[in-house]
Design a protein around this motif. Sequence first.
Motif, PDB file in Angstrom:
ATOM      1  N   LYS A 298       2.434 -19.088  -2.104  1.00  8.74           N
ATOM      2  CA  LYS A 298       2.147 -19.635  -3.026  1.00  8.74           C
ATOM      3  C   LYS A 298       3.758 -20.285  -3.618  1.00  8.74           C
TER       4      LYS A 298
ATOM      5  N   ASP B 160      10.880   3.538   6.624  1.00  5.51           N
ATOM      6  CA  ASP B 160      10.173   1.980   7.023  1.00  5.51           C
ATOM      7  C   ASP B 160      10.983   1.627   7.778  1.00  5.51           C
TER       8      ASP B 160
ATOM      9  N   ASP C  60      -3.359  -3.484   5.272  1.00  6.97           N
ATOM     10  CA  ASP C  60      -4.458  -3.608   6.562  1.00  6.97           C
ATOM     11  C   ASP C  60      -4.779  -2.864   7.801  1.00  6.97           C
TER      12      ASP C  60
ATOM     13  N   VAL D  66      -3.686  -7.975  -1.468  1.00  6.47           N
ATOM     14  CA  VAL D  66      -2.774  -6.985  -1.580  1.00  6.47           C
ATOM     15  C   VAL D  66      -3.479  -5.808  -2.605  1.00  6.47           C
TER      16      VAL D  66
ATOM     17  N   GLY E  50       0.802  -1.118   0.277  1.00  8.75           N
ATOM     18  CA  GLY E  50       0.217  -0.233   0.016  1.00  8.75           C
ATOM     19  C   GLY E  50       0.620   0.915   0.100  1.00  8.75           C
TER      20      GLY E  50
HETATM   21  C1  LIG Z   1       0.910 -15.912   5.012  1.00  9.40           C
HETATM   22  C2  LIG Z   1      -0.053 -15.006   3.740  1.00  9.40           C
HETATM   23  C3  LIG Z   1      -0.735 -14.931   2.707  1.00  9.40           C
HETATM   24  C4  LIG Z   1      -0.778 -14.204   2.108  1.00  9.40           C
HETATM   25  N1  LIG Z   1      -1.574 -14.247   1.190  1.00  9.40           N
HETATM   26  C5  LIG Z   1      -2.391 -13.380   0.666  1.00  9.40           C
HETATM   27  C6  LIG Z   1      -2.394 -13.940  -1.328  1.00  9.40           C
HETATM   28  O1  LIG Z   1      -1.983 -14.388  -1.431  1.00  9.40           O
HETATM   29  N2  LIG Z   1      -3.327 -12.906  -1.595  1.00  9.40           N
HETATM   30  C7  LIG Z   1      -3.555 -11.696  -1.405  1.00  9.40           C
HETATM   31  O2  LIG Z   1      -3.578 -10.734  -1.805  1.00  9.40           O
HETATM   32  N3  LIG Z   1      -2.826 -11.267  -0.067  1.00  9.40           N
HETATM   33  C8  LIG Z   1      -2.151 -12.139   0.615  1.00  9.40           C
HETATM   34  N4  LIG Z   1      -1.540 -11.879   2.275  1.00  9.40           N
HETATM   35  C9  LIG Z   1      -2.281 -10.649   2.653  1.00  9.40           C
HETATM   36  C10 LIG Z   1      -1.320  -9.348   1.962  1.00  9.40           C
HETATM   37  O3  LIG Z   1       0.330  -9.988   2.432  1.00  9.40           O
HETATM   38  C11 LIG Z   1      -1.284  -8.426   3.032  1.00  9.40           C
HETATM   39  O4  LIG Z   1      -2.702  -7.655   3.147  1.00  9.40           O
HETATM   40  C12 LIG Z   1      -0.629  -6.675   2.881  1.00  9.40           C
HETATM   41  O5  LIG Z   1       0.529  -7.394   2.153  1.00  9.40           O
HETATM   42  C13 LIG Z   1      -0.690  -6.020   2.921  1.00  9.40           C
HETATM   43  O6  LIG Z   1      -0.002  -4.823   2.738  1.00  9.40           O
HETATM   44  P1  LIG Z   1       0.230  -3.229   3.171  1.00  9.40           P
HETATM   45  O7  LIG Z   1       0.418  -1.927   2.705  1.00  9.40           O
HETATM   46  O8  LIG Z   1      -1.137  -3.062   3.957  1.00  9.40           O
HETATM   47  O9  LIG Z   1       1.056  -3.665   4.759  1.00  9.40           O
HETATM   48  P2  LIG Z   1       2.715  -4.236   4.746  1.00  9.40           P
HETATM   49  O10 LIG Z   1       3.187  -4.702   3.585  1.00  9.40           O
HETATM   50  O11 LIG Z   1       2.510  -5.076   5.744  1.00  9.40           O
HETATM   51  O12 LIG Z   1       3.694  -3.035   5.202  1.00  9.40           O
HETATM   52  C14 LIG Z   1       4.149  -1.965   6.488  1.00  9.40           C
HETATM   53  C15 LIG Z   1       5.083  -1.722   6.188  1.00  9.40           C
HETATM   54  O13 LIG Z   1       5.085  -0.686   7.345  1.00  9.40           O
HETATM   55  C16 LIG Z   1       6.554  -0.631   7.870  1.00  9.40           C
HETATM   56  N5  LIG Z   1       6.197   0.071   9.246  1.00  9.40           N
HETATM   57  C17 LIG Z   1       5.551  -1.213  10.269  1.00  9.40           C
HETATM   58  N6  LIG Z   1       5.370  -0.362  10.963  1.00  9.40           N
HETATM   59  C18 LIG Z   1       6.377   0.699  11.442  1.00  9.40           C
HETATM   60  C19 LIG Z   1       6.594   1.747  11.729  1.00  9.40           C
HETATM   61  N7  LIG Z   1       6.178   2.332  12.860  1.00  9.40           N
HETATM   62  N8  LIG Z   1       6.765   2.998  11.111  1.00  9.40           N
HETATM   63  C20 LIG Z   1       7.434   2.389  10.014  1.00  9.40           C
HETATM   64  N9  LIG Z   1       7.289   1.870   9.417  1.00  9.40           N
HETATM   65  C21 LIG Z   1       6.647   0.689   9.409  1.00  9.40           C
HETATM   66  C22 LIG Z   1       6.628  -2.596   8.144  1.00  9.40           C
HETATM   67  O14 LIG Z   1       8.030  -2.710   7.703  1.00  9.40           O
HETATM   68  C23 LIG Z   1       6.463  -3.001   6.578  1.00  9.40           C
HETATM   69  O15 LIG Z   1       7.289  -2.552   5.604  1.00  9.40           O
HETATM   70  C24 LIG Z   1      -1.291 -12.259   2.746  1.00  9.40           C
HETATM   71  C25 LIG Z   1      -1.332 -12.595   4.235  1.00  9.40           C
HETATM   72  C26 LIG Z   1       0.259 -13.618   4.854  1.00  9.40           C
HETATM   73  C27 LIG Z   1       0.140 -12.989   6.574  1.00  9.40           C
END
Ligand SMILES: Cc1cc2nc3c(=O)[nH]c(=O)nc-3n(C[C@H](O)[C@H](O)[C@H](O)COP(=O)(O)OP(=O)(O)OC[C@H]3O[C@@H](n4cnc5c(N)ncnc54)[C@H](O)[C@@H]3O)c2cc1C
Length: 470
Positions: A52, A35, A306, A314, A16
């Motif tokens: 996967k 990050d 999330d 994703v 995101g």
């Molecule tokens: C086992 C598993 C399988 C999955 N399979 C799928 C799938 O097949 N298809 C699908 O669509 N989704 C899947 N998901 C869900 C998907 O991975 C998430 O919905 C998605 O990655 C969320 O993206 P995001 O950008 O919200 O957060 P994230 O990718 O978690 O990014 C958050 C970032 O913020 C950083 N951060 C955290 N706190 C701080 C802070 N205080 N200061 C600075 N940086 C910080 C972290 O280091 C990280 O890099 C899966 C999840 C899991 C656990």
Amino acid sequence: MKRHRYDLVVIGAGSGGYAAARTARELGASVALVDSGPLGGLCILRGCMPSKTLIASSDLVADIRDGGELGVVAGSPKIDLARIIARKREVIADFADYRIEGIKSFPLFEGPASFESPHAIRVGEEVTLEATSFVIATGSVVAPPVIPGLLEAGYVDSDAVLDSADLPKSIVVLGGGYVGAELGQFLFRMGVATTFLIRAKHLLSGEDKDVGDSVTFNFRREGMDVRSGVTLSHVEKRDGQKIVHHFVDGEARSVSAEEIFYALGRVPNIAGLELERAGVASHNISGIDVGPDLRTSARHIFAVGDVTGYYPLVHVAIYQGELAARNAVLGTAEEADYALQRTHTIFTDPQIAVAGRSEKELQAAGIPYLVGSYLFSEHGKAIAINKTKGFVKMMASPDDGRILGAAVVGAEASDLIHEVIVAMYYNGTVAEFAKIPHLHPTLAEIWTYPAEEIAAEIQTNARGASAVAV
Ligand SMILES: Cc1cc2nc3c(=O)[nH]c(=O)nc-3n(C[C@H](O)[C@H](O)[C@H](O)COP(=O)(O)OP(=O)(O)OC[C@H]3O[C@@H](n4cnc5c(N)ncnc54)[C@H](O)[C@@H]3O)c2cc1C
């Protein structure tokens, strides 16, 4: 203390946050990423892609096992888990390197961010970043264990399952959501005796009953022990075994195994952000409150992915990231539309994929619909390739046949669903869908049956209505 100023600061460089940063930069804004690391985001490092990659190996185990039915007997497959994990690490390292290159094309501040005030964040001890707008994209973390005795007995979570070359002989999976189901089946196919303890009647309780029932039936038929209607009580460790005490219909039961896989969900990651200093309202379970335009309670601060507690997928995180960046940079209030974005897939075998609304959601919203369905066990191509588990169904408006939703349980569900997504994107009706040429024999042509069934029903109803009118 160093101070920097940008138009937009994005906290969290996962799916995101990275999408938000790229979109804002394309619109001409000065953008910095923050990050806390490791860099790469959940999907690449510990989510979609590693899971996967591993599941490709366990699916192959099943195909080899079933090969005899097609007259090809390969014998009992020998599993080299160390090689499976090594391959996963290589694949993920490549994806991560590519993403990190992209992340580093922005001014990058590595360290945990916390708000000092509505317009400034602190990164570590040395840096303060000021910005006109912020996007918070800090993702989610495994929900803290709340079952008495679990911490003391010890357990593994999805991070550990995804990276362990050393498997227990037996495991109890707590939770029947998609992470537990996908990785529980992976472990089973790697040779681990697997028991699921789930509260609902079927695995994947968020899905329609027929969808969840089909997966549960196939898991049980394959040899996994799925115990439903369970209320967890407590955990203890005795003689090297972990014992999960629980109730089924008020009756005390227990199950023991070498390991416990805690898969009871994830919660938004907001710890340490000091959101109250920025006036951003949030909740420990539901995450940061956002409006349809992804603004938080502080209008210049947005949240995506999330951490918002919306669909943890994703493609949703990316969609929200791009939309929030446009609203932040352009000062607009474009609203997110989840009608199609809620589409999702689950990589169990059989796979699940759902487009638009489920029957459960249509019923809850009081939306009238007609449903048509078809079994893979009656579909020519599925029979020919011996992939007969599951079914497809389509839901459409009884008035004009507009497609409202669809679900598929079966082989290649995650790809098959895209045809319906495209049709829904263009507001297609079942009658139009039925006219689209479908190649034969393919799995995809199975969609024509529910589409034709509903189209015929609408026509019959219309004839009946005009006959009555006459
Ligand atoms: C086992 C598993 C399988 C999955 N399979 C799928 C799938 O097949 N298809 C699908 O669509 N989704 C899947 N998901 C869900 C998907 O991975 C998430 O919905 C998605 O990655 C969320 O993206 P995001 O950008 O919200 O957060 P994230 O990718 O978690 O990014 C958050 C970032 O913020 C950083 N951060 C955290 N706190 C701080 C802070 N205080 N200061 C600075 N940086 C910080 C972290 O280091 C990280 O890099 C899966 C999840 C899991 C656990």
